[in-house]
Scaffold this motif. Structure first.
Motif, PDB file in Angstrom:
ATOM      1  N   GLY A 112     -18.641   0.445  -1.845  1.00 42.55           N
ATOM      2  CA  GLY A 112     -17.416   1.012  -1.296  1.00 42.55           C
ATOM      3  C   GLY A 112     -17.544   2.449  -0.849  1.00 42.55           C
ATOM      4  N   ASN A 113     -18.757   2.998  -0.846  1.00 45.25           N
ATOM      5  CA  ASN A 113     -18.959   4.381  -0.428  1.00 45.25           C
ATOM      6  C   ASN A 113     -19.098   4.460   1.094  1.00 45.25           C
ATOM      7  N   PRO A 114     -18.470   5.455   1.735  1.00 42.63           N
ATOM      8  CA  PRO A 114     -18.546   5.562   3.200  1.00 42.63           C
ATOM      9  C   PRO A 114     -19.961   5.916   3.657  1.00 42.63           C
ATOM     10  N   LEU A 115     -20.408   5.270   4.733  1.00 44.85           N
ATOM     11  CA  LEU A 115     -21.737   5.518   5.284  1.00 44.85           C
ATOM     12  C   LEU A 115     -21.676   6.391   6.525  1.00 44.85           C
ATOM     13  N   GLY A 116     -20.487   6.553   7.079  1.00 43.61           N
ATOM     14  CA  GLY A 116     -20.351   7.374   8.272  1.00 43.61           C
ATOM     15  C   GLY A 116     -19.562   6.668   9.355  1.00 43.61           C
ATOM     16  N   VAL A 117     -19.358   7.386  10.448  1.00 40.41           N
ATOM     17  CA  VAL A 117     -18.562   6.880  11.561  1.00 40.41           C
ATOM     18  C   VAL A 117     -19.414   5.954  12.423  1.00 40.41           C
ATOM     19  N   SER A 122       0.836  -1.206   0.000  1.00 40.72           N
ATOM     20  CA  SER A 122       0.000   0.000   0.000  1.00 40.72           C
ATOM     21  C   SER A 122       0.868   1.251   0.000  1.00 40.72           C
ATOM     22  N   ASP A 123       0.920   1.919  -1.133  1.00 35.15           N
ATOM     23  CA  ASP A 123       1.782   3.093  -1.282  1.00 35.15           C
ATOM     24  C   ASP A 123       1.466   4.183  -0.262  1.00 35.15           C
ATOM     25  N   LYS A 124       0.181   4.454  -0.031  1.00 39.62           N
ATOM     26  CA  LYS A 124      -0.193   5.567   0.844  1.00 39.62           C
ATOM     27  C   LYS A 124       0.055   5.259   2.324  1.00 39.62           C
ATOM     28  N   ASP A 125       0.364   3.983   2.638  1.00 40.22           N
ATOM     29  CA  ASP A 125       0.555   3.593   4.027  1.00 40.22           C
ATOM     30  C   ASP A 125       2.025   3.394   4.395  1.00 40.22           C
ATOM     31  N   THR A 126       2.919   3.769   3.495  1.00 44.93           N
ATOM     32  CA  THR A 126       4.344   3.487   3.698  1.00 44.93           C
ATOM     33  C   THR A 126       4.865   4.030   5.017  1.00 44.93           C
ATOM     34  N   ARG A 127       4.479   5.233   5.376  1.00 42.91           N
ATOM     35  CA  ARG A 127       5.064   5.882   6.550  1.00 42.91           C
ATOM     36  C   ARG A 127       4.563   5.317   7.874  1.00 42.91           C
ATOM     37  N   HIS A 128       3.343   4.800   7.896  1.00 38.07           N
ATOM     38  CA  HIS A 128       2.788   4.401   9.193  1.00 38.07           C
ATOM     39  C   HIS A 128       2.603   2.896   9.360  1.00 38.07           C
ATOM     40  N   ARG A 129       2.902   2.093   8.327  1.00 41.00           N
ATOM     41  CA  ARG A 129       2.682   0.656   8.511  1.00 41.00           C
ATOM     42  C   ARG A 129       3.662   0.095   9.544  1.00 41.00           C
ATOM     43  N   GLY A 130       3.118  -0.737  10.423  1.00 43.12           N
ATOM     44  CA  GLY A 130       3.929  -1.306  11.482  1.00 43.12           C
ATOM     45  C   GLY A 130       4.133  -0.392  12.667  1.00 43.12           C
ATOM     46  N   HIS A 131       3.466   0.788  12.673  1.00 43.82           N
ATOM     47  CA  HIS A 131       3.610   1.753  13.769  1.00 43.82           C
ATOM     48  C   HIS A 131       2.224   2.145  14.282  1.00 43.82           C
ATOM     49  N   TYR A 132       2.119   2.358  15.584  1.00 43.07           N
ATOM     50  CA  TYR A 132       0.844   2.800  16.150  1.00 43.07           C
ATOM     51  C   TYR A 132       0.473   4.178  15.604  1.00 43.07           C
ATOM     52  N   LYS A 133      -0.795   4.481  15.635  1.00 45.46           N
ATOM     53  CA  LYS A 133      -1.298   5.722  15.050  1.00 45.46           C
ATOM     54  C   LYS A 133      -0.746   6.957  15.765  1.00 45.46           C
ATOM     55  N   THR A 134      -0.650   8.031  15.023  1.00 45.41           N
ATOM     56  CA  THR A 134      -0.170   9.298  15.583  1.00 45.41           C
ATOM     57  C   THR A 134      -1.241  10.381  15.512  1.00 45.41           C
ATOM     58  N   SER A 135      -2.380  10.069  14.910  1.00 41.68           N
ATOM     59  CA  SER A 135      -3.510  11.007  14.894  1.00 41.68           C
ATOM     60  C   SER A 135      -4.793  10.223  15.111  1.00 41.68           C
ATOM     61  N   ASN A 136      -5.834  10.920  15.510  1.00 45.51           N
ATOM     62  CA  ASN A 136      -7.093  10.256  15.821  1.00 45.51           C
ATOM     63  C   ASN A 136      -7.675   9.579  14.589  1.00 45.51           C
ATOM     64  N   ASN A 137      -8.298   8.428  14.806  1.00 49.29           N
ATOM     65  CA  ASN A 137      -9.020   7.748  13.727  1.00 49.29           C
ATOM     66  C   ASN A 137     -10.340   7.240  14.295  1.00 49.29           C
ATOM     67  N   SER A 138     -11.142   6.649  13.458  1.00 51.35           N
ATOM     68  CA  SER A 138     -12.443   6.166  13.891  1.00 51.35           C
ATOM     69  C   SER A 138     -12.857   5.005  13.003  1.00 51.35           C
ATOM     70  N   VAL A 139     -13.861   4.275  13.423  1.00 52.65           N
ATOM     71  CA  VAL A 139     -14.376   3.152  12.642  1.00 52.65           C
ATOM     72  C   VAL A 139     -15.473   3.661  11.726  1.00 52.65           C
ATOM     73  N   ALA A 140     -15.301   3.473  10.427  1.00 53.66           N
ATOM     74  CA  ALA A 140     -16.288   3.910   9.447  1.00 53.66           C
ATOM     75  C   ALA A 140     -16.920   2.710   8.761  1.00 53.66           C
ATOM     76  N   ALA A 141     -18.173   2.851   8.349  1.00 54.53           N
ATOM     77  CA  ALA A 141     -18.892   1.796   7.623  1.00 54.53           C
ATOM     78  C   ALA A 141     -18.944   2.154   6.144  1.00 54.53           C
ATOM     79  N   PHE A 142     -18.994   1.109   5.279  1.00 55.87           N
ATOM     80  CA  PHE A 142     -19.058   1.305   3.834  1.00 55.87           C
ATOM     81  C   PHE A 142     -20.204   0.479   3.261  1.00 55.87           C
ATOM     82  N   ASP A 143     -20.836   0.986   2.188  1.00 55.02           N
ATOM     83  CA  ASP A 143     -21.884   0.200   1.544  1.00 55.02           C
ATOM     84  C   ASP A 143     -21.258  -0.767   0.545  1.00 55.02           C
ATOM     85  N   GLU A 144     -22.139  -1.512  -0.196  1.00 55.30           N
ATOM     86  CA  GLU A 144     -21.636  -2.545  -1.097  1.00 55.30           C
ATOM     87  C   GLU A 144     -20.863  -1.985  -2.278  1.00 55.30           C
TER      88      GLU A 144
END
Length: 349
Positions: A145-150, A121-143
């Motif tokens: 692939g569109n986000p439904l919300g947090v 995953s190109d966009k994840d190069t800097r943080h893979r294998g490391h704990y998060k450094t900014s807040n995140n949340s669990v999001a749902a997606f429809d069939e």
């Protein structure tokens, strides 16, 4: 600290555990298929698991797309994020299936599995294998692939290292003490992991990889042959609801484990049910089908589909003979036909 003193073992929970454990105990007798048949079952289940787990997080690749991608993994060239996620999930699944006995539950191993999961995953190069450094949340997606919300908010980056250390220590201590049934222990650990959401991305996929790892270590050896991820994908709304209902109580004095554990155990029971059906079908197919028809079914099971041209190359039989076998297999409910004429193809029902 993870509190389980409020956990209630209801008759429903006990019944689900019993159902799964009965299949676990019978697996050796039920799983006496030839190695090539077991290999084919595992390949299909792996494709379903990879496809479902990545689609839960928003991927748009079908199982057929996944099967095609897996056949070309050695190229190491994946142009889209969906392809990169599928390739990473495939590699980490292979690692878990091959080395589950050697992967102890430690923070270093969790980080390594996360790094392997996002290796392409190109966009994840800097943080893979490391704990998060900014807040995140669990999001749902429809069939699509569109986000439904947090679905829910997660632990802060400041608290994450401490919480991961606590939960890994808790799990290993509880597993050694044998105070909780393994399925309850794994279920609680997984929902706490998702509540913390320790990495910037890939937490949902990693939670399902870790579920497979811990189930294998607990003796549920049938897991690679039936996709738990596909069961979860088919129940996404219930999955997110159960997460939300339990997540909000985890840090309270009396966590409500029931919603999540019921979902988790029902998913495991459905995984067992689907594998049992596949095994029964295998027995019926092997006992009843002519050799030529059996070759067709086995090819479709291993590769996800079969065409007339592939059947001719496989069996060295003439087109008219194969047409009759295909027609019979469709009528008997073994295959489903798609398309018409020379462009037709068939897959298992």
């Amino acid at each position: 600290m993870i509190r389980t003193d409020s956990l209630q073992i209801t008759p429903e929970i006990l019944g689900l555990i019993t159902r799964v454990d009965e299949f676990k105990g019978a697996w050796r007798a039920l799983g006496t298929l030839a190695p090539d048949r077991l290999s084919a079952l595992r390949r299909v289940a792996t494709i379903e698991s990879i496809g479902s787990s990545t689609r839960i997080e928003g991927s748009r690749l079908s199982d057929r797309d996944v099967e095609r991608l897996l056949s070309n993994l050695q190229t190491n060239t994946f142009t889209t994020r969906d392809e990169q996620e599928v390739a990473g999930y495939a590699e980490v699944m292979d690692l878990v299936f091959a080395s589950w006995q050697d992967i102890s539950l430690t923070e270093n191993h969790i980080k390594q599995l996360h790094q392997n999961l996002l290796v392409y995953s190109d966009k994840d190069t800097r943080h893979r294998g490391h704990y998060k450094t900014s807040n995140n949340s669990v999001a749902a997606f429809d069939e699509k692939g569109n986000p439904l919300g947090v679905v829910f908010e997660t632990a802060s980056p400041f608290d994450t290292p401490r919480l991961l250390t606590e939960m890994v220590t808790w799990f290993n201590d509880e597993r050694a003490a044998n105070r909780l049934h393994p399925l309850l222990l794994i279920g609680i650990w997984v929902v706490v992991f998702l509540e913390i959401h320790p990495f910037q991305d890939g937490n949902g996929r990693l939670s399902r990889v870790l579920t497979t790892l811990l189930l294998l270590q607990a003796g549920y050896a049938y897991v690679p042959y039936s996709s738990l991820e596909s069961v979860i994908e088919q129940s996404k709304e219930t999955y997110y609801l159960a997460l939300r209902q339990t997540q909000g109580t985890i840090r309270s004095d009396a966590p409500n484990w029931q919603p999540w554990l019921l979902f988790f155990l029902k998913a495991l029971a459905q995984q067992v049910h689907q594998l049992n059906r596949k095994l029964e079908r295998e027995k019926l197919v092997l006992a009843a089908l002519p050799t030529l028809a059996l070759q067709i079914v086995e090819f479709a099971r291993e590769h996800g589909r079969i065409t007339m041209a592939e059947a001719i190359r496989l069996t060295d039989s003439n087109r008219n003979t194969l047409k009759q076998h295909f027609r019979t297999l469709v009528e008997q409910g073994h295959l489903v036909r798609h398309g018409a004429g020379r462009g037709a193809w068939y897959e298992l029902r």
